[in-house]
Design an enzyme around this catalytic site. Structure first.
Site, PDB file in Angstrom:
ATOM      1  N   CYS A 139       0.798  -1.226   0.000  1.00  0.00           N
ATOM      2  CA  CYS A 139       0.000   0.000   0.000  1.00  0.00           C
ATOM      3  C   CYS A 139       0.831   1.278   0.000  1.00  0.00           C
ATOM      4  CB  CYS A 139      -0.939   0.004   1.197  1.00  0.00           C
ATOM      5  SG  CYS A 139      -2.090  -1.385   1.203  1.00  0.00           S
ATOM      6  N   CYS A 459       0.299   2.540   6.574  1.00  0.00           N
ATOM      7  CA  CYS A 459       0.710   1.165   6.853  1.00  0.00           C
ATOM      8  C   CYS A 459       0.742   0.406   5.535  1.00  0.00           C
ATOM      9  CB  CYS A 459      -0.270   0.502   7.811  1.00  0.00           C
ATOM     10  SG  CYS A 459      -1.975   0.480   7.199  1.00  0.00           S
TER      11      CYS A 459
END
Length: 475
Positions: A139, A459
């Site tokens: 991500c 994250c």
């Protein structure tokens, strides 16, 4: 490292010590939608460093982020990335031959365009002499693309870099089973009819079972949603807390969209279809409607649902990054400086989604700042529970001392400065493209609100994380 969840279950009542240890002010529906007051312009130091090039963001754009299976479903990833690059060219009028390098992030790669950055660049009309490569870091792939560009400029290798990312979840690669793949490869090598018949005779119907990709950790075999549910339980984050936070994200995103604040979005004429002009995942609901949804991962008692999770998204982003002197020489007025950044990694089992907690104090220390210096926070919202668990971890001396090796907590971001124009829960999360959206949201908010410093954090799968300081360019 002792499992956070195991410690919770074995040593603490579910609603007592952990709820007290990881307390968080409630998200009231009446206060969560109030417009944040404009940041007071302060006389702060600049983060420029002697003998190091200042690196600026001139502009950043993205095509509308859409729910997978909608208007982009007939396209390929390089089509979306090309559209973002063309949007950037149109917005900035930068000559294509000035760009020294192009870097894009992606996560689930289309096998036909493994270096999607190169294919998109050629499709957008960049010179075939302009190098391009693709990075992947879950991500935070677009974050990695940006910081790789920063490194190229800081080292003097380049003056102008285009960075961005793309993800197309509408058409992900689905493989044959390993047995089927092996048989097909062996058939391709077979030289005689007898060899082919011998191989075919070994075929079984279960060979046809496809291998579907999953958003799961290879090292733990656990889906990210399952991990988010465990994390929410470990930090005593309730279902209501998560639903309230998700409602906040959608409501603020709708408000920003209606007020024209999402200026990084560029229209995209989808071949054979209408022009797409805005994100289609922003859907404010009600707590009553959200409460009706069943748990999506841990059933029947989990708290993570479709309503408080980010959705599978198609989209692409692109950003023009330059050495400050180059930008000024070309007549541009940059939007922001890209300053200090860090990457972190931790346990992918119990701390998969705690990247912002670990990265934030490190990047603040590197920049010589504190949480009170930050005017705009932009954190990636994978799940409501993930955001709220990070808030609690960041606001806990106990967690800082026992898990991070720090003496004191860094403190949680104040909500009035946090993701004020919505986040990944509402705007969408194309895995490879979100990083650029975060940076541009911070840069545009600083300009709009009169602040100086923004902090971007995210994250990522693998238990990794990223944080970066963005400094507003002087008006």
């Amino acid at each position: 490292m002792t499992s956070i969840l195991t410690y919770t279950l074995k040593n603490l009542p579910s609603t007592s010590k952990w709820a007290l240890r990881f307390s968080l002010r409630p998200l009231s529906c009446s206060s969560q939608l109030r417009a944040a007051p404009a940041a007071q312009t302060k006389s702060k130091k600049t983060l420029a460093k002697p003998n190091i090039r200042n690196i600026v963001v001139v502009e950043g754009v993205r095509i509308p982020f859409l729910q997978s299976g909608t208007s982009y479903k007939e396209l390929m990833p390089h089509d979306l990335a090309r559209a973002a690059l063309l949007g950037l060219l149109h917005r900035t009028n930068v000559p294509k031959d000035v760009v020294d390098y192009i870097i894009l992030g992606t996560v689930i790669q289309e096998v036909k365009t493994s270096n999607v950055a190169r294919e998109a660049a050629l499709g957008a009309g960049f010179s075939d002499k302009t190098p391009a490569h693709t990075v992947t870091m879950a991500c935070i792939s677009a974050n990695q693309a940006m910081t790789t560009g920063v490194g190229l400029i800081a080292s003097g290798q380049c003056d102008v870099v285009v960075a961005g990312g793309v993800e197309l979840m509408s058409d992900i690669p689905i493989r044959h089973s390993r047995k089927m793949r092996k048989m097909l490869l062996d058939l391709n090598k077979a030289k005689t009819l007898g060899q082919r018949l011998s191989l075919i005779s070994k075929f079984r119907l279960n060979f046809l079972s496809p291998e579907l990709p999953a958003v799961a950790e290879f090292s733990t075999s656990e889906t990210m949603g399952h991990s988010a549910d465990r994390l929410a339980a470990a930090f005593a984050v309730s279902r209501l807390d998560q639903d309230e936070y998700a409602l906040r994200s959608h409501s603020l995103a709708k408000k920003a969209q209606d007020e024209g604040l999402l200026s990084d979005v560029v229209p995209f004429k989808v071949p054979g279809k209408d022009t797409v002009t805005k994100d289609n995942g922003i859907r404010p609901s009600s707590l009553e409607q959200m409460a009706k949804l069943k748990p999506a991962f841990i059933k029947p008692y989990g708290t993570v649902t479709a309503a408080n999770s980010s959705f599978l998204t198609d989209g692409a982003s692109a950003m023009l990054i330059m050495a400050e002197e180059k930008a000024l020489a070309m007549g541009y007025k940059p939007k922001a400086y890209l300053r200090d950044f860090v990457y972190v990694s931790q346990d992918p089992k119990d701390q998969l989604l705690l990247g912002p907690t670990y990265a934030t104090p490190k990047v603040l220390e590197r920049a010589g700042l504190t949480m009170t210096d930050i005017d705009a926070f932009e954190f990636h919202e994978a799940f409501s529970g993930q955001i709220l668990a990070n808030f609690k971890a960041m606001d806990s001396d106990w967690f800082a001392q026992n898990y991070m090796g720090r003496k004191t907590k860094v403190g949680s971001p104040p909500l009035e400065k946090f993701n004020n124009w919505g986040g990944s829960l509402s705007l969408g999360h194309p895995f490879g493209a979100t990083g650029c959206r975060l940076v541009m949201a911070a840069a545009n908010r600083l300009r709009k609100e009169g602040g100086q410093y923004g902090l971007v954090a995210a994250c990522a799968a693998g238990g990794q994380g990223h944080a970066m300081i963005v400094e507003a360019y002087p008006k």
